[in-house]
Design a protein around this motif. Structure first.
Motif, PDB file in Angstrom:
ATOM      1  N   VAL A 123     -19.298 -18.167  32.103  1.00  0.00           N
ATOM      2  CA  VAL A 123     -19.745 -17.700  30.795  1.00  0.00           C
ATOM      3  C   VAL A 123     -18.628 -17.955  29.792  1.00  0.00           C
ATOM      4  N   GLU A 124     -18.942 -18.666  28.720  1.00  0.00           N
ATOM      5  CA  GLU A 124     -17.940 -19.012  27.722  1.00  0.00           C
ATOM      6  C   GLU A 124     -18.410 -18.525  26.352  1.00  0.00           C
ATOM      7  N   LEU A 125     -17.604 -17.678  25.724  1.00  0.00           N
ATOM      8  CA  LEU A 125     -17.985 -17.088  24.445  1.00  0.00           C
ATOM      9  C   LEU A 125     -16.920 -17.379  23.392  1.00  0.00           C
ATOM     10  N   PRO A 126     -17.332 -17.814  22.194  1.00  0.00           N
ATOM     11  CA  PRO A 126     -16.362 -18.006  21.113  1.00  0.00           C
ATOM     12  C   PRO A 126     -15.885 -16.667  20.578  1.00  0.00           C
ATOM     13  N   VAL A 127     -14.583 -16.537  20.410  1.00  0.00           N
ATOM     14  CA  VAL A 127     -13.990 -15.311  19.863  1.00  0.00           C
ATOM     15  C   VAL A 127     -12.932 -15.706  18.835  1.00  0.00           C
ATOM     16  N   THR A 128     -12.413 -14.714  18.156  1.00  0.00           N
ATOM     17  CA  THR A 128     -11.329 -14.928  17.201  1.00  0.00           C
ATOM     18  C   THR A 128     -10.149 -14.057  17.608  1.00  0.00           C
ATOM     19  N   MET A 129      -8.959 -14.659  17.641  1.00  0.00           N
ATOM     20  CA  MET A 129      -7.752 -13.919  17.974  1.00  0.00           C
ATOM     21  C   MET A 129      -7.110 -13.383  16.700  1.00  0.00           C
ATOM     22  N   ARG A 130      -6.789 -12.074  16.733  1.00  0.00           N
ATOM     23  CA  ARG A 130      -6.067 -11.456  15.628  1.00  0.00           C
ATOM     24  C   ARG A 130      -5.017 -10.514  16.219  1.00  0.00           C
ATOM     25  N   GLN A 131      -3.746 -10.840  15.965  1.00  0.00           N
ATOM     26  CA  GLN A 131      -2.633 -10.030  16.444  1.00  0.00           C
ATOM     27  C   GLN A 131      -2.721  -9.773  17.953  1.00  0.00           C
ATOM     28  N   GLY A 132      -3.053 -10.819  18.675  1.00  0.00           N
ATOM     29  CA  GLY A 132      -3.080 -10.748  20.128  1.00  0.00           C
ATOM     30  C   GLY A 132      -4.335 -10.151  20.722  1.00  0.00           C
ATOM     31  N   ARG A 133      -5.298  -9.765  19.887  1.00  0.00           N
ATOM     32  CA  ARG A 133      -6.544  -9.190  20.368  1.00  0.00           C
ATOM     33  C   ARG A 133      -7.710 -10.119  20.060  1.00  0.00           C
ATOM     34  N   ALA A 134      -8.651 -10.197  21.016  1.00  0.00           N
ATOM     35  CA  ALA A 134      -9.849 -10.997  20.804  1.00  0.00           C
ATOM     36  C   ALA A 134     -10.921 -10.150  20.132  1.00  0.00           C
ATOM     37  N   GLU A 135     -11.639 -10.770  19.188  1.00  0.00           N
ATOM     38  CA  GLU A 135     -12.709 -10.086  18.478  1.00  0.00           C
ATOM     39  C   GLU A 135     -13.928 -10.990  18.407  1.00  0.00           C
ATOM     40  N   ALA A 136     -15.129 -10.367  18.459  1.00  0.00           N
ATOM     41  CA  ALA A 136     -16.372 -11.107  18.283  1.00  0.00           C
ATOM     42  C   ALA A 136     -17.490 -10.109  18.019  1.00  0.00           C
ATOM     43  N   PRO A 137     -18.446 -10.446  17.154  1.00  0.00           N
ATOM     44  CA  PRO A 137     -19.556  -9.532  16.870  1.00  0.00           C
ATOM     45  C   PRO A 137     -20.344  -9.202  18.129  1.00  0.00           C
ATOM     46  N   GLY A 138     -20.613  -7.908  18.321  1.00  0.00           N
ATOM     47  CA  GLY A 138     -21.424  -7.479  19.453  1.00  0.00           C
ATOM     48  C   GLY A 138     -20.699  -7.405  20.770  1.00  0.00           C
ATOM     49  N   LEU A 139     -19.393  -7.686  20.782  1.00  0.00           N
ATOM     50  CA  LEU A 139     -18.620  -7.649  22.012  1.00  0.00           C
ATOM     51  C   LEU A 139     -17.569  -6.550  21.910  1.00  0.00           C
ATOM     52  N   ASP A 140     -17.553  -5.644  22.870  1.00  0.00           N
ATOM     53  CA  ASP A 140     -16.508  -4.632  22.968  1.00  0.00           C
ATOM     54  C   ASP A 140     -15.432  -5.199  23.884  1.00  0.00           C
ATOM     55  N   LEU A 141     -14.334  -5.660  23.274  1.00  0.00           N
ATOM     56  CA  LEU A 141     -13.293  -6.374  24.018  1.00  0.00           C
ATOM     57  C   LEU A 141     -12.063  -5.514  24.270  1.00  0.00           C
ATOM     58  N   ALA A 142     -12.234  -4.196  24.175  1.00  0.00           N
ATOM     59  CA  ALA A 142     -11.090  -3.297  24.339  1.00  0.00           C
ATOM     60  C   ALA A 142     -10.491  -3.361  25.730  1.00  0.00           C
ATOM     61  N   ALA A 143     -11.280  -3.726  26.739  1.00  0.00           N
ATOM     62  CA  ALA A 143     -10.774  -3.755  28.114  1.00  0.00           C
ATOM     63  C   ALA A 143      -9.855  -4.948  28.374  1.00  0.00           C
ATOM     64  N   LEU A 144      -9.871  -5.947  27.501  1.00  0.00           N
ATOM     65  CA  LEU A 144      -9.039  -7.125  27.718  1.00  0.00           C
ATOM     66  C   LEU A 144      -7.614  -6.858  27.238  1.00  0.00           C
ATOM     67  N   PRO A 145      -6.617  -7.271  28.006  1.00  0.00           N
ATOM     68  CA  PRO A 145      -5.231  -7.038  27.592  1.00  0.00           C
ATOM     69  C   PRO A 145      -4.863  -7.889  26.384  1.00  0.00           C
TER      70      PRO A 145
END
Length: 366
Positions: free
Chosen positions: A241-263
Motif C-alpha cells: 500500500v503506497e500513499l502520498p503524504v507531506t512531511m512537515r518538521q519530521g512528521r507525515a501528514e495527509a487528509p483522512g490519515l491519523d499518522l500519530a503512531a508513526l515515529p
C-alpha cells in the motif's frame, strides 16, 4: 569458511546481470539470496560454485582466490531444485558418489566411504531408505538424499539453488525446520537462493535482497521486514500500500490519515510516500472521512476491505473480523496506519526500481 566478494560484475551480451556485488559471509553463517526472477541471485551462486565466471571483481574463500580454482578444486556442495540424483543408483550410492570420484590422493578407502554414508544416512534421518532408488522416494526424501550427497565431501561451502521449489507447501515447511537443524549441527557455511520471503526469513541468519543485479539490502530478517532500505525492498517484503503524504518538521501528514503512531523521521519537508502493509492499517468509521468502502470480503479470521480515497487513491486493508463492526459499501472511513515506512518523493509503482524483465536474459542453470 568465510567468503568475501568485491565489485563482482557479470554481463550476458548487452545485459548487466550482476552490477558490482560486494558481500562478506562469515564462517558457519547461513545466508539467503532473496529476490525476484532475473535479479542475478542464481548467477551469483553459480560464480561462487565455479560454474560461471565474472567479467570483473574478486572472490576469496578462506583467504584464497577462488577465481583461480576450478569447480572441482573449490570443493563446494551444490543442491539443486530438481535434486539431480542418479536414477540408476540406490540412495547409498548417490550419497557416496562425490567421494568415489575424488582424485585418488584425496579419495577415502571403500570402508571409510561406507562409514561416511552410514553416518550421513543416520544424520539426515533416512537410514531406512539406503537401498531404495530415487523413483521410490517422495520429493522431500529425494531432497534429503541430494543434501546428503552434497555434505558427503565435507564441503567448504554448501550452496542450495531453490532447494524446496519443487515441493508442496507442507513439505517445504517441514524441510525448512529440518534444514535449519542440520545447519546448526554441521556449522557448514551455507548460501541458498530463493524467491520465497517466508523461506528466507525463517531459515537465514542474514538475508541478502537482490534486485536488477544489485544488492538492495543486507540484514537480519527482522531488520529487513521492519526497516526496508529502499522502495524496491519495501514492495518486495509486502509493503504494497503506497500513499502520498507531506512531511512537515519530521512528521507525515495527509487528509483522512491519523499518522500519530508513526515515529518522527529526519526528512526534509515536502512530498513523500508512505509504504504500508494491509494488516498495518486500522479502519475507523468516520462520517467525515475521505475514504469510502468499495468492497468487503471475509476470509473467516480477516476482513479484506477495499477503499477509495482522494485523488483516485485505491488501497486494501486487512483487519481481524471480530474487531470491527459491520461495514457497508459506500460507508466513509478514516485510516490509522499503525506502522509503515516513509521514503522521500511521491513515487509510483510504475516508475520505481524493478528487476530486469526475465525475457531480457535467462540466468544460466545446470
Amino acid at each position: 569458511m568465510s567468503l568475501s566478494i568485491a565489485n563482482l560484475t557479470r554481463r550476458f551480451d548487452q545485459t548487466e546481470v550482476l552490477r558490482g556485488i560486494d558481500l562478506d559471509i562469515r564462517q558457519g553463517e547461513l545466508v539467503a539470496l532473496l529476490g525476484p526472477s532475473g535479479s542475478g541471485k542464481t548467477t551469483l551462486l553459480r560464480i561462487i560454485a565455479g560454474l560461471d565466471w565474472p567479467d570483473a571483481g574478486s572472490l576469496t574463500v578462506g583467504g584464497q582466490d577462488w577465481l583461480r580454482k576450478t569447480a572441482q578444486e573449490r570443493r563446494t556442495g551444490f543442491v539443486f531444485q530438481h535434486y539431480a540424483l542418479f536414477p540408476h543408483m540406490k540412495v547409498r550410492d548417490n550419497i557416496a558418489f562425490g567421494l568415489t570420484v575424488l582424485p585418488r590422493r584425496d579419495r577415502p578407502s571403500s570402508p571409510e566411504i561406507a562409514e561416511k554414508v552410514r553416518e550421513l544416512l543416520h544424520f539426515l534421518q533416512i537410514d531406512t531408505l539406503a537401498d531404495r532408488y530415487p523413483t521410490e522416494l517422495s520429493g522431500g526424501q529425494r531432497q534429503r538424499v541430494a543434501l546428503g550427497r552434497a555434505l558427503a565431501i565435507s564441503p567448504q561451502l554448501l550452496l542450495l539453488d531453490e532447494p524446496f521449489g519443487a515441493l508442496d507447501a507442507q513439505v517445504r515447511r517441514d524441510l525448512r525446520r529440518w534444514l535449519r537443524g542440520v545447519h546448526e549441527a554441521s556449522q557448514t557455511t551455507t548460501i541458498f537462493v530463493t524467491h520465497d520471503q517466508e523461506e528466507a526469513f525463517e531459515l537465514a541468519d542474514r538475508v541478502v535482497v537482490m534486485g536488477a543485479g544489485r544488492i538492495e539490502q543486507i540484514g537480519h530478517p527482522d531488520e529487513i521486514y521492519d526497516h526496508p532500505a529502499s522502495d524496491f525492498v519495501a514492495r518486495f517484503v509486502g509493503l504494497t500500500v503506497e500513499l502520498p503524504v507531506t512531511m512537515r518538521q519530521g512528521r507525515a501528514e495527509a487528509p483522512g490519515l491519523d499518522l500519530a503512531a508513526l515515529p518522527r523521521r529526519a526528512m526534509a519537508d515536502g512530498p513523500a510516500t508512505l509504504f504500508l502493509r494491509p494488516s498495518d492499517i486500522a479502519v475507523q468509521p468516520d462520517p467525515a472521512g475521505p475514504f469510502h468502502v468499495t468492497d468487503v470480503a471475509s476470509t473467516g479470521a480477516l476482513l479484506r476491505i477495499t477503499l477509495q480515497g482522494p485523488g483516485d487513491c485505491r488501497l486494501e486493508a486487512e483487519v481481524p473480523r471480530r474487531t470491527l463492526d459491520r461495514l457497508e459499501l459506500g460507508q466513509t472511513v478514516s485510516l490509522r496506519p499503525e506502522a509503515g515506512r516513509l521514503f522521500p518523493g511521491q513515487q509510483s509503482p510504475r516508475t520505481a526500481a524493478a528487476p530486469t524483465p526475465i525475457s531480457a536474459f535467462k540466468e544460466q542453470r545446470l
